[in-house]
Design an enzyme around this catalytic site. Structure first.
Site, mmCIF file in Angstrom:
data_model
loop_
_atom_site.group_PDB
_atom_site.id
_atom_site.type_symbol
_atom_site.label_atom_id
_atom_site.label_comp_id
_atom_site.label_asym_id
_atom_site.label_seq_id
_atom_site.Cartn_x
_atom_site.Cartn_y
_atom_site.Cartn_z
ATOM 1 N N GLY A 1 -5.243 -6.193 1.855
ATOM 2 C CA GLY A 1 -4.014 -6.270 2.540
ATOM 3 C C GLY A 1 -3.411 -7.431 3.084
ATOM 4 O O GLY A 1 -2.162 -7.865 2.850
ATOM 5 N N GLY B 1 -12.125 -4.575 1.407
ATOM 6 C CA GLY B 1 -13.413 -4.441 1.544
ATOM 7 C C GLY B 1 -13.861 -3.606 0.257
ATOM 8 O O GLY B 1 -14.783 -3.779 -0.151
ATOM 9 N N ARG C 1 0.863 -1.387 0.017
ATOM 10 C CA ARG C 1 0.149 -0.007 -0.043
ATOM 11 C C ARG C 1 0.768 1.157 -0.040
ATOM 12 O O ARG C 1 0.376 2.398 -0.521
ATOM 13 C CB ARG C 1 -0.724 -0.055 1.344
ATOM 14 N N LYS D 1 -12.888 -10.527 8.563
ATOM 15 C CA LYS D 1 -13.772 -9.410 8.891
ATOM 16 C C LYS D 1 -15.143 -9.959 8.503
ATOM 17 O O LYS D 1 -15.704 -9.737 7.636
ATOM 18 C CB LYS D 1 -13.528 -8.088 7.949
HETATM 19 C C1 3PG Z 1 -8.938 -1.950 4.543
HETATM 20 O O1 3PG Z 1 -7.676 -2.375 5.303
HETATM 21 O O2 3PG Z 1 -9.588 -2.552 4.104
HETATM 22 C C2 3PG Z 1 -8.811 -0.602 4.651
HETATM 23 O O3 3PG Z 1 -7.775 0.372 5.028
HETATM 24 C C3 3PG Z 1 -9.983 0.015 5.409
HETATM 25 O O4 3PG Z 1 -9.902 -0.249 6.664
HETATM 26 P P1 3PG Z 1 -11.260 -0.322 7.799
HETATM 27 O O5 3PG Z 1 -11.769 -1.640 7.198
HETATM 28 O O6 3PG Z 1 -10.724 -0.504 9.139
HETATM 29 O O7 3PG Z 1 -12.054 0.916 7.494
#
Ligand code: 3PG
Length: 415
Positions: free
Chosen positions: A369, A393, A34, A205
């Site tokens: 990531g 996401g 990134r 997540k």
């Molecule tokens: C990610 O890692 O997908 C982005 O940086 C967004 O992070 P977040 O899901 O904490 O908003």
């Protein structure tokens, strides 16, 4: 025209939102994709004589519960500043103490065209995630930004002050080249995908991704689910998952509905049929391979006291076979706890299967990531895939066809 390569920024203060939310192992950056992805934009702006102020979030600090020191200890952008210094050299002047306030404003006053300052984590203020106007205005005023550039594709699905709200308080806002490239690449490959279109989902997540699965069942021909999320689906089938933690256990019913939807639409939904389990998912763990479902084989299913840490060899084969005829493959989220060597094989096997698919002409896209660091750890490179996205996401939501607030704010100037 919104293409910044055609514009001049001489002597102007440019605030650029980057996604420096890099995976960290302690204070060490586990994967700098990134950071490297933003360097061409930074260099372009410096060549154009901008006074460049970078901002980003890192992790999910909680200013409601944590002290400033606690947040700084875990989520300071200091490791990113060190990496930027190494890449940019003299042009990089350092990391500010905060992202708003008089001290930051004073430091910015001293900057000259061709210099870069990084602001501290925007999420140290709760106004960022809440998309609070007062915080967005403070960010605009403290930096004195004349131009805002949104080059953080990874957060383009977030309606947050440093992504969207800020555009109301800075005179001109533009998408950065990285955002433009990502959107074009993903849109080209996914809008009308070469079929069969296979989506591989994993990672942790779970809450963020469950609703997306329903839409992916409509769009994709096959859906492969691994990682932590798979256990929600296995539990929905009544499969014992031992001591494996199921995040959001109340979602099990939703998972069941999705399985029914997939069956009704004749879409194939693949779940792991075996797992690498251990009593603790730590380096050096004693592992064994068990079936996740009892096929009358008499082999044990995950028993109490054990956690699932990775997909097993039979699942690797099942998933690789499912990719064999794919025209397009999109993968987001590791299939196990790949940071621990004992639980990395399933994720690495997926990386290799995708690389083989690229070679035979399939379109292959990796998003997120963690997935990106996983494919690199597997020994794959950028050349092994059609596109490696800096958004996890965000890339999923783009595929889903969602309105992306961070992109919308740039075209309409509102959030
Ligand atoms: C990610 O890692 O997908 C982005 O940086 C967004 O992070 P977040 O899901 O904490 O908003």
């Amino acid at each position: 025209d919104k293409d910044i390569s055609k514009l001049d920024f001489k002597g102007q203060r440019v605030l650029m939102r980057a996604d420096f939310n890099v995976p960290l192992s302690g204070n060490i950056i586990a994967d700098d994709t990134r950071i490297r992805a933003t360097i061409p934009t930074i260099q372009l702006l410096l060549e154009k004589g901008a006074i460049l102020i970078l901002c980003s979030h890192l992790g999910r600090p909680d200013p409601g519960k944590q002290t400033w020191e606690e947040m700084k200890a875990k989520a300071s952008l200091a490791p990113v500043a060190a990496a930027l210094k190494e890449i940019l050299g003299e042009a990089f002047v350092g990391l500010a103490e905060d992202c708003i306030g008089a001290a930051v404003a004073a430091q910015i006053e001293t900057l000259k065209p061709g210099q870069v300052l990084l602001l501290e984590n925007t999420r140290f203020h709760k106004g960022d995630t809440k998309n609070d106007d007062a915080f967005a205005e403070a960010l605009a005023k403290s930096t004195g930004a004349q131009v805002f550039i949104m080059d953080a594709f990874g957060v383009s699905h977030r309606n947050q002050a440093s992504v969207t709200g800020i555009t109301k308080f800075v005179p001109r806002s533009y998408p950065g080249p990285l955002v433009r490239k990502e959107v074009l690449c993903l849109a080209n490959s996914i809008d009308v995908p070469k079929r069969p279109f296979v989506v591989v989902l994993g990672g942790a997540k779970v809450v963020d991704k469950l609703h997306i699965i329903s839409i992916l069942i409509d769009k994709a021909d096959k859906l492969i689910i691994g990682g932590k999320m798979a256990f929600t689906f296995l539990a929905a089938k009544g499969v014992p998952v031992g001591d494996t933690e199921i995040e959001e256990s109340h979602r099990v019913e939703e998972a069941l509905q999705m399985e029914r939807k997939a069956a009704a639409l004749h879409k194939e939904l693949y779940l792991p049929i075996d797992q690498v389990v251990a009593t603790e998912l730590e380096p050096g763990a004693q592992t064994k391979i068990v079936w996740t479902m009892d096929f009358g084989s008499g082999k044990p299913i995950i028993s109490n006291g054990f956690h699932g840490g990775d997909i097993g060899p039979a699942s690797q084969q099942l998933f690789a076979d499912a990719l064999a005829d794919a025209g397009t493959i999109f993968w987001n989220g590791p299939l196990g706890k790949f940071e621990v060597p004992e639980f990395s094989k399933g994720t690495y096997a997926m990386a290799k299967a995708m690389a083989a698919a690229t070679k035979r002409g399939a379109i292959t896209i990796i998003g997120g990531g963690d997935s990106v660091s996983a494919v690199k750890a597997a020994g794959c490179t950028h050349e092994d895939f059609t596109h490696i996205s800096t958004g996890g996401g965000a890339s999923l939501e783009l595929i889903e066809g969602n309105k992306m607030p961070g992109l919308r704010a740039l075209t309409l100037g509102i959030s």
